[in-house]
Design a protein around this motif. Structure first.
Motif, PDB file in Angstrom:
ATOM      1  N   LYS A   1       0.780  -1.203  -0.123  1.00  0.00           N
ATOM      2  CA  LYS A   1      -0.075  -0.030  -0.194  1.00  0.00           C
ATOM      3  C   LYS A   1       1.108   1.230  -0.001  1.00  0.00           C
ATOM      4  O   LYS A   1       1.982   1.354   0.556  1.00  0.00           O
ATOM      5  CB  LYS A   1      -0.955  -0.102   1.257  1.00  0.00           C
ATOM      6  CG  LYS A   1      -1.916  -1.169   1.187  1.00  0.00           C
ATOM      7  CD  LYS A   1      -2.758  -0.847   2.424  1.00  0.00           C
ATOM      8  CE  LYS A   1      -3.866  -2.437   2.734  1.00  0.00           C
ATOM      9  NZ  LYS A   1      -4.661  -2.212   3.707  1.00  0.00           N
ATOM     10  N   MET A   2       0.417   2.201  -0.644  1.00  0.00           N
ATOM     11  CA  MET A   2       1.357   3.298  -0.812  1.00  0.00           C
ATOM     12  C   MET A   2       0.460   4.657  -0.783  1.00  0.00           C
ATOM     13  O   MET A   2      -0.707   4.682  -0.975  1.00  0.00           O
ATOM     14  CB  MET A   2       2.020   3.548  -2.262  1.00  0.00           C
ATOM     15  CG  MET A   2       1.218   3.485  -3.375  1.00  0.00           C
ATOM     16  SD  MET A   2       1.993   3.659  -4.998  1.00  0.00           S
ATOM     17  CE  MET A   2       2.055   5.645  -4.813  1.00  0.00           C
ATOM     18  N   GLU A   3       1.245   5.894  -0.717  1.00  0.00           N
ATOM     19  CA  GLU A   3       0.574   7.320  -0.728  1.00  0.00           C
ATOM     20  C   GLU A   3       1.212   8.039  -1.733  1.00  0.00           C
ATOM     21  O   GLU A   3       2.351   7.546  -2.141  1.00  0.00           O
ATOM     22  CB  GLU A   3       0.743   7.975   0.740  1.00  0.00           C
ATOM     23  CG  GLU A   3      -0.208   7.039   1.789  1.00  0.00           C
ATOM     24  CD  GLU A   3      -1.730   7.103   1.583  1.00  0.00           C
ATOM     25  OE1 GLU A   3      -2.123   8.174   0.706  1.00  0.00           O
ATOM     26  OE2 GLU A   3      -2.281   6.137   2.014  1.00  0.00           O
ATOM     27  N   VAL A   4       0.686   9.179  -2.275  1.00  0.00           N
ATOM     28  CA  VAL A   4       1.367   9.662  -3.330  1.00  0.00           C
ATOM     29  C   VAL A   4       2.845  10.334  -2.901  1.00  0.00           C
ATOM     30  O   VAL A   4       2.876  10.670  -1.621  1.00  0.00           O
ATOM     31  CB  VAL A   4       0.468  11.022  -3.676  1.00  0.00           C
ATOM     32  CG1 VAL A   4      -0.745  10.480  -4.299  1.00  0.00           C
ATOM     33  CG2 VAL A   4       0.281  11.874  -2.469  1.00  0.00           C
ATOM     34  N   GLY A   5       3.592  10.306  -3.775  1.00  0.00           N
ATOM     35  CA  GLY A   5       4.993  10.953  -3.496  1.00  0.00           C
ATOM     36  C   GLY A   5       5.874  10.026  -2.990  1.00  0.00           C
ATOM     37  O   GLY A   5       6.972  10.295  -2.459  1.00  0.00           O
ATOM     38  N   GLN A   6       5.353   8.725  -2.279  1.00  0.00           N
ATOM     39  CA  GLN A   6       6.570   7.806  -1.627  1.00  0.00           C
ATOM     40  C   GLN A   6       7.490   7.343  -2.421  1.00  0.00           C
ATOM     41  O   GLN A   6       7.222   7.278  -3.703  1.00  0.00           O
ATOM     42  CB  GLN A   6       5.514   6.844  -0.865  1.00  0.00           C
ATOM     43  CG  GLN A   6       4.559   7.432   0.352  1.00  0.00           C
ATOM     44  CD  GLN A   6       3.923   6.417   1.181  1.00  0.00           C
ATOM     45  OE1 GLN A   6       3.705   5.341   0.632  1.00  0.00           O
ATOM     46  NE2 GLN A   6       3.809   6.631   2.308  1.00  0.00           N
ATOM     47  N   TYR A   7       8.463   6.560  -1.768  1.00  0.00           N
ATOM     48  CA  TYR A   7       9.634   6.371  -2.416  1.00  0.00           C
ATOM     49  C   TYR A   7       9.720   4.589  -1.844  1.00  0.00           C
ATOM     50  O   TYR A   7       9.478   4.318  -0.754  1.00  0.00           O
ATOM     51  CB  TYR A   7      10.796   6.992  -2.509  1.00  0.00           C
ATOM     52  CG  TYR A   7      11.397   7.068  -1.089  1.00  0.00           C
ATOM     53  CD1 TYR A   7      12.641   6.279  -0.803  1.00  0.00           C
ATOM     54  CD2 TYR A   7      11.038   7.959  -0.221  1.00  0.00           C
ATOM     55  CE1 TYR A   7      12.986   6.535   0.530  1.00  0.00           C
ATOM     56  CE2 TYR A   7      11.614   8.167   0.980  1.00  0.00           C
ATOM     57  CZ  TYR A   7      12.774   7.464   1.334  1.00  0.00           C
ATOM     58  OH  TYR A   7      13.169   7.623   2.500  1.00  0.00           O
ATOM     59  N   VAL A   8      10.578   3.814  -2.816  1.00  0.00           N
ATOM     60  CA  VAL A   8      10.876   2.654  -2.186  1.00  0.00           C
ATOM     61  C   VAL A   8      12.295   2.311  -2.652  1.00  0.00           C
ATOM     62  O   VAL A   8      13.040   3.053  -3.449  1.00  0.00           O
ATOM     63  CB  VAL A   8      10.287   1.404  -3.245  1.00  0.00           C
ATOM     64  CG1 VAL A   8       8.775   1.496  -2.648  1.00  0.00           C
ATOM     65  CG2 VAL A   8      10.230   1.439  -4.713  1.00  0.00           C
ATOM     66  N   PHE A   9      12.893   1.432  -1.784  1.00  0.00           N
ATOM     67  CA  PHE A   9      14.315   1.132  -2.180  1.00  0.00           C
ATOM     68  C   PHE A   9      14.218  -0.163  -2.998  1.00  0.00           C
ATOM     69  O   PHE A   9      13.508  -1.144  -2.627  1.00  0.00           O
ATOM     70  CB  PHE A   9      15.114   0.827  -0.872  1.00  0.00           C
ATOM     71  CG  PHE A   9      15.855   2.113  -0.398  1.00  0.00           C
ATOM     72  CD1 PHE A   9      17.309   2.344  -0.366  1.00  0.00           C
ATOM     73  CD2 PHE A   9      15.130   2.908   0.146  1.00  0.00           C
ATOM     74  CE1 PHE A   9      17.734   3.444  -0.211  1.00  0.00           C
ATOM     75  CE2 PHE A   9      15.750   4.234   0.979  1.00  0.00           C
ATOM     76  CZ  PHE A   9      16.994   4.424   0.695  1.00  0.00           C
ATOM     77  N   LEU A  10      15.266  -0.332  -4.050  1.00  0.00           N
ATOM     78  CA  LEU A  10      14.916  -1.477  -4.994  1.00  0.00           C
ATOM     79  C   LEU A  10      16.621  -2.142  -4.728  1.00  0.00           C
ATOM     80  O   LEU A  10      17.449  -1.650  -4.624  1.00  0.00           O
ATOM     81  CB  LEU A  10      14.846  -1.019  -6.285  1.00  0.00           C
ATOM     82  CG  LEU A  10      13.491  -0.752  -6.603  1.00  0.00           C
ATOM     83  CD1 LEU A  10      13.355  -0.344  -8.173  1.00  0.00           C
ATOM     84  CD2 LEU A  10      12.459  -1.405  -6.117  1.00  0.00           C
TER      85      LEU A  10
END
Length: 554
Positions: A306-315
């Motif tokens: 689940k995400m919100e606008v503008g969030q980021y992830v690490f790959l």
């Protein structure tokens, strides 16, 4: 001054409190070791080296307690969610986590220099080490002024044969490598060097915990009968022979550093454990697209994500490196059943990933991918403002792609919770191809706003900063066309850079009593400029326009 307080007041207050605690600890422990009667004989041996070594050590303990907390991303996301009931100014402080992390690191470096200045640390360790023999030598050995002369231990032997000496060397070397590899030029050009050397913090903290185990800081203990320092100081030959001067007893203090850092270490260990659990969760590809300008779009699916606008992830791509994790802002909207990232080729890791994808057989699945996140950023607060200014540079447009997509869904579903009344979007690119992969979204939004009679809701301006005369001539020839020759949009592309004074003045005039959130994903130089404009055009009158600056930090 009032305008400055609007944007920086709370941040400045936090820094003042932090600095005040550092000053208090330094002064308190300096006076404690410089005037404490239990250290009178120790000061006879060490002089000013004792307080000048122990005061920075106390400040080091405090800052080593803080250094890990700003990089606990899950903790920050938890706090951001907890602060949703608080004002936006409080949540903004969490977006400055890396700035505070660097500030604490500078203090650690400064205190380390003070700790070792003019080899006072080595002298302090060496001379204090001799006090360990204070209770095992004959009466001659208690003559303070000649004590060091009867001991054959050298600083070199001490450094490499004791826990305090060895751990001190290890801590200092680890810190030097961490700090030097964190320089901007190395971090930008050789990210892998920065990434791997930064993990020397494990060795740094391990050495820090065991550094005080030798208990070399020895203080005079209370005896019965008590040793009268003022009376016995000048007659060491009578120590142990008269009742007023029993042989002084010394003992090392209980190690304290571990008590300062154990809490943050446990929190960070939980953080890494949670990251590992997320890494083990399966991730599948929904779609892989190679965009213009060597931009790779990955549409991924992960159960329970689940995400919100503008969030980021690490790959993490194990086929490239088992240990490297890189941050990417998500370009999808929370309303979609997948999450996407756009990756530009800017380094070894991204080049290898794009090369692997380009060489995939038709219909083949991409390489195994580990995903950690999502994590919150300043852009999460975009819908908390009545008016928002979004500024993206090149690939820095990614968080705003997520925001604009979400706006489209909210209008489509007639979301009554949408507080935002107007959005100003600015995108600065060096080359024309960079506009291509985002123009289709803007076309959809443009058409949607027109159909709903909300043409003024979204004002966007695209700037081509890397243009030449041929671009300008071509634009002039096709100037009368209804759509832009580069993007196909009704809004024409601007050549050059924005006049920010004019833009801010326009926003202020069109929104005379609004709170405007200014969001940037771009270079530091532009951040400083926009931050100054927010201060300049904010009004201290609560009935007038105020600008709040927010910047993406990874």
């Amino acid at each position: 001054m009032g305008n400055w307080i609007i944007n920086h007041g709370l941040s400045a207050f936090i820094v003042v409190v932090w600095m005040g605690i550092n000053i208090f600890l330094f002064v308190h422990f300096y006076l404690f070791y410089d005037q404490g009667p239990q250290f009178e004989y120790t000061r006879e041996l060490l002089g000013s080296a004792l307080p000048w070594a122990r005061a920075p050590a106390a400040v080091l303990n405090f800052n080593c307690m803080l250094i890990l907390l700003p990089v606990c991303r899950n903790l920050l996301s938890l706090l951001r969610g907890s602060f949703m009931c608080c004002g936006r100014t409080m949540r903004k402080q969490l977006d400055k986590n890396l700035t505070f992390h660097k500030l604490v690191a500078y203090m650690i470096a400064l205190m380390t220099v003070c700790f070792n200045k003019k080899a006072s640390h080595v002298q302090y360790l060496f001379r204090t080490f001799t006090l360990a023999f204070f209770s095992c030598c004959d009466a001659i050995g208690y003559k303070i002024k000649h004590f060091i002369l009867v001991n054959n231990t050298t600083p070199t032997i001490f450094v490499f044969t004791t826990i305090a000496g060895l751990t001190g060397v290890v801590i200092t070397l680890a810190l030097i490598l961490i700090i030097t590899s964190s320089m901007e030029v190395i971090r930008r050009s050789y990210f892998e060097v920065f990434w791997y050397t930064h993990h020397l913090f494990i060795i740094f903290f391990a050495g820090l915990v065991f550094h005080g185990a030798g208990r070399i800081v020895r203080s005079q203990q209370v005896t019965d009968p008590p040793h009268n320092n003022s009376f016995c100081d000048e007659q060491p030959e009578n120590w142990g022979k008269i009742p007023e001067c029993p042989i002084p007893q010394f003992a090392g203090g209980f190690p304290q550093t571990w008590m300062w850092v154990i809490g943050p270490m446990i929190i960070y260990l939980c953080e890494r454990l949670l990251r590992f659990i997320r890494y083990m969760q399966p991730v599948s590809y929904r779609k892989i697209v190679i965009r213009p300008s060597k931009v790779l779009e990955l549409q991924l699916v992960k159960p329970g994500f689940k995400m919100e606008v503008g969030q980021y992830v690490f790959l993490n791509c194990p086929a490239i490196s088992q240990l490297e994790w890189h941050p990417f802002t998500m370009t999808s909207a929370p309303e979609e059943d997948f999450f996407s990232v756009h990756i530009r080729s800017v380094g070894d890791w991204t080049e290898k990933l794009i090369s692997m994808v380009e060489n995939l057989p038709e219909g083949g699945q991409g390489p195994k991918m580990g995903v950690d996140g999502p994590f919150g950023t300043a852009s999460e607060d975009v819908f908390d403002y009545e008016v928002s200014m979004l500024v993206g540079c090149g690939i820095g447009v990614t968080p705003f792609a997520s925001i604009l997509k979400s706006i489209w869904y909210k209008f489509k579903d007639s979301d009554p919770k949408l507080r935002t009344k107007r959005i100003y979007f600015y995108w600065l690119c060096r080359e024309t191809h960079a506009f291509e992969w985002f123009a289709d979204l803007l076309q959809v939004l443009e058409r949607e706003m027109e159909e709903r009679g909300l043409k003024d809701f979204l004002t966007y301006k695209l700037y081509l900063t890397g243009w030449d005369q041929s671009h300008a001539d071509h634009a002039m020839v096709h100037f009368d066309k209804d759509t832009d020759i580069i993007t196909g949009l009704k809004q024409k592309t601007h050549y050059g850079r924005p006049n920010w004074d004019r833009e801010f003045e326009q926003v202020r005039q069109e929104n005379p009593s609004s709170v405007v959130g200014t969001f940037l994903c771009g270079p530091q130089a532009l951040a400083k400029d926009l931050e100054k404009k927010c201060v300049k055009y904010s009004d201290v009158d609560p009935r007038r326009t105020k600008f709040y600056f927010n910047k993406e930090n990874f």
